[in-house]
Write an enzyme that holds these catalytic residues in place. Sequence first.
Site, PDB file in Angstrom:
ATOM      1  N   MET A 322     -42.430 160.937  89.432  1.00  0.00           N
ATOM      2  CA  MET A 322     -41.446 159.978  89.941  1.00  0.00           C
ATOM      3  C   MET A 322     -40.182 160.692  90.450  1.00  0.00           C
ATOM      4  SD  MET A 322     -43.129 157.272  89.654  1.00  0.00           S
ATOM      5  CE  MET A 322     -41.974 155.989  90.082  1.00  0.00           C
ATOM      6  N   VAL A 398     -37.370 161.215  83.105  1.00  0.00           N
ATOM      7  CA  VAL A 398     -38.057 162.123  82.172  1.00  0.00           C
ATOM      8  C   VAL A 398     -39.147 161.330  81.441  1.00  0.00           C
ATOM      9  CG1 VAL A 398     -36.019 163.584  81.901  1.00  0.00           C
ATOM     10  CG2 VAL A 398     -36.365 161.702  80.314  1.00  0.00           C
ATOM     11  N   GLU A 400     -41.357 159.004  79.037  1.00  0.00           N
ATOM     12  CA  GLU A 400     -41.046 157.649  78.546  1.00  0.00           C
ATOM     13  C   GLU A 400     -40.837 157.702  77.041  1.00  0.00           C
ATOM     14  OE1 GLU A 400     -40.324 155.307  80.437  1.00  0.00           O
ATOM     15  OE2 GLU A 400     -41.056 153.356  79.825  1.00  0.00           O
ATOM     16  N   LYS A 405     -34.793 160.434  76.470  1.00  0.00           N
ATOM     17  CA  LYS A 405     -33.939 159.774  77.464  1.00  0.00           C
ATOM     18  C   LYS A 405     -32.480 159.781  76.981  1.00  0.00           C
ATOM     19  CE  LYS A 405     -37.470 156.878  79.760  1.00  0.00           C
ATOM     20  NZ  LYS A 405     -37.614 157.574  81.031  1.00  0.00           N
ATOM     21  N   SER A 427     -40.275 152.501  82.804  1.00  0.00           N
ATOM     22  CA  SER A 427     -41.110 151.379  83.231  1.00  0.00           C
ATOM     23  C   SER A 427     -41.221 150.322  82.137  1.00  0.00           C
ATOM     24  CB  SER A 427     -42.496 151.852  83.671  1.00  0.00           C
ATOM     25  OG  SER A 427     -42.888 153.002  83.002  1.00  0.00           O
ATOM     26  N   HIS A 448     -36.044 150.813  88.763  1.00  0.00           N
ATOM     27  CA  HIS A 448     -37.476 150.974  88.507  1.00  0.00           C
ATOM     28  C   HIS A 448     -38.209 151.168  89.828  1.00  0.00           C
ATOM     29  CE1 HIS A 448     -41.430 148.974  86.978  1.00  0.00           C
ATOM     30  NE2 HIS A 448     -41.510 150.278  86.978  1.00  0.00           N
TER      31      HIS A 448
END
Length: 710
Positions: A322, A398, A400, A405, A427, A448
Amino acid sequence: MSAVSLTLGDDGTLVASMDLPGRPMNVVGDALMAGIAEAVDKLADPAVKGMILTSGKADFCAGGDIDRMSKWTTPQQPFDASMAMKAVLRKLELQGKPVVAAINGHALGGGLELALACHTRIALDDARLKLGQPEVKLGLLPGGGGTVRLPRLVGMQSALQIMAEGNDLNPAKALAMGLLSAVAPDRDALMAQARAWIAANPKARQPWDVPKFRFPGGDSRSPAMAQMFAIAPSVAAAKSFGNYPAIGHIMSSVFEGGLMDFDAACMVESRYFAACCMSAESRNMIGTLWYQLNAIKKGASRPQGVARSKVSKLGILGAGMMGAGIAYVSAKVGMDVVLLDTTPEAAERGKAYSQGLLDKAVKRGRSTAEQRDALLARITPTTDYALLQGCELVIEAVFEDRAIKADVTRKAEAHLAASAVFASNTSTLPITGLAQASSWPAHFLGLHFFSPVDKMPLVEIIVGAQTSDETLARGFDYVLQIGKTPIVVNDSRGFYTSRVFGTYVMEGISMLAEGVHPRCIEMAGQQAGMPMPPLALQDEVSLSLGVHVADQTKAAMAEAGTAYTEHPGMAVVRRLCTLGRVGKKVGQGFYDWSEDGKQLWPELATLYPVAADQPAQREVIDRLMFAQANEAARCFEEGVLRSVADANIGSIFGWGFAPFHGGALQFINAMGAAAFVARARELASRYGARFEPAAVVVKQAQDGGRFADA
Ligand code: NAD
């Protein structure tokens, strides 16, 4: 004031310049056609030798006037409007003097049809200039003679491709296929070439008005075209599952028009045009993909009163799939990007993603080596947080994981000005919780993105409990700056898109456990108009990720003291995971995946025996679609969604909700709340409480309401 200004030069050339008063673009409607009709009348003047049709605006003409079309309530209205336009254009091409279209900017839809009625077309040689017939994208067909003239000019096959796919052409392509006769380097040259053409062709006639005219490549009776028409409609139907009647109408209009004379063909086209205008599909698409999309782009969901902002330096934490994609789309529009990861190699890999995309673009002639190098020079891969200094926005992508985070949020903020905005691309993790790690939670929001970032048009903006209006506005501006469409939703588990999209996949999977044949389920997904069938989609996303998210949700809800009811489809996903069938990434899920493609795993029938009695296909399709629409309505009711436009556009752009329905809430509007409630209750009685209609729709059914933005 006329919409077309007329200037007669000393050389006898009449320059007709379209400049619709009070509108940013020229659009084909009564006013513009009245102006063109005046210009055509003026051609009768003996002093006039010929005419150049051009535009006084940046673009030639953007297409039909959608506002006018939206007011039509009977098929007679579009039929009459289409015939009236063609009467003017027919007069233009038959009056005996040469008319040249000098195309100075985009000529789309009705705009290109005006140009097609001219005796020749010359365009500015600008690769960004768009020519095309995009009507099909709104469920329409070119009703100004496009389905009649285009096949007679470039051949039926090319014409069908242009009209049934609705993609734009650039001038170079249009020149190669004979849609243009020439291109010009600048506006002066464009006008000079047009004048020269008039001087050289004093008695211009359209090819189709010359005796013994033949369609390039043959008409509908020719063996080659007969063969094409034996195949093309079935190929189109196989792709669209009959959900887009405009495609069939375009083909019919071209085919039937290719059997008859020009004027009869024009009348046939107008009938099909009227059918398109009256179709539910076109109404749904115009409502959402035109009006609601435009409202979003104009900032309907952006807080008022906050000055427009621009990001010049962007930080990205995590250079994985991402992060690398976000770096590319941001550098592409000129931002300086700091791309940070834990190791120099990982950061470099993220930058290499852009290199790969750009090398491909250079190879295909869509970019140059200089453009590629300039873009790459704007991306700085690093492991050093100090380089984030001066970033107006930092996006975290980074792993999930809440702890990771939180850690990167603190490290980044240590180098940022207090005015900087911090965004998470999570997400699944609620934004309000993630914002606890921030020193300035008012500056924290969710952005997102969807994968692959360079292709997917949507960004879902998530507003946390403490996110300020200014932060939201700045996130919104950034999304527009990178050329994507923002929707704004309030914080909640799964936000909007992931939550509703999940119901589609899970409904498909739960039917497998009930004994519905997997092929019926997959076919139903496609027939419903979804881009991918549910089982294949879960394989793509990975079954193990599904289990991971479900477990996380369960734990978080237990912590919060809320009841967790697992979707019946999850039991199937868990069972396949225990067998190691975790999805496409290992070549095994609901399908066996190989280099040659995919095949449903034959053992599925052993695990979940196929029932002797299979449901009607309509039932399977309804389950897949009602599950999504009902969940979207719940999101609206709970305040996760802030607008109907965001709901509809988010569903189409985010997970491909069948566009011909006009989006997840328009699905309910189009059916009518009462009919939706009745059918949802029927499904609930058979398959479970998840189909119980959302209270907001039940209320609409009682009051006669519908989903609409103020
Ligand atoms: P990924 O595994 O491809 O990339 C994550 C990157 O973060 C890796 O390069 C990793 O080295 C780096 N990283 C990990 N810890 C770090 C740290 N402490 N400091 C700096 N870098 C660190 O994952 P992804 O698919 O790119 O997903 C990233 C985020 O985006 C996740 O939160 C995910 O949920 C979300 N997301 C993913 C998708 C998707 O389709 N993959 C879609 C939307 C959102």
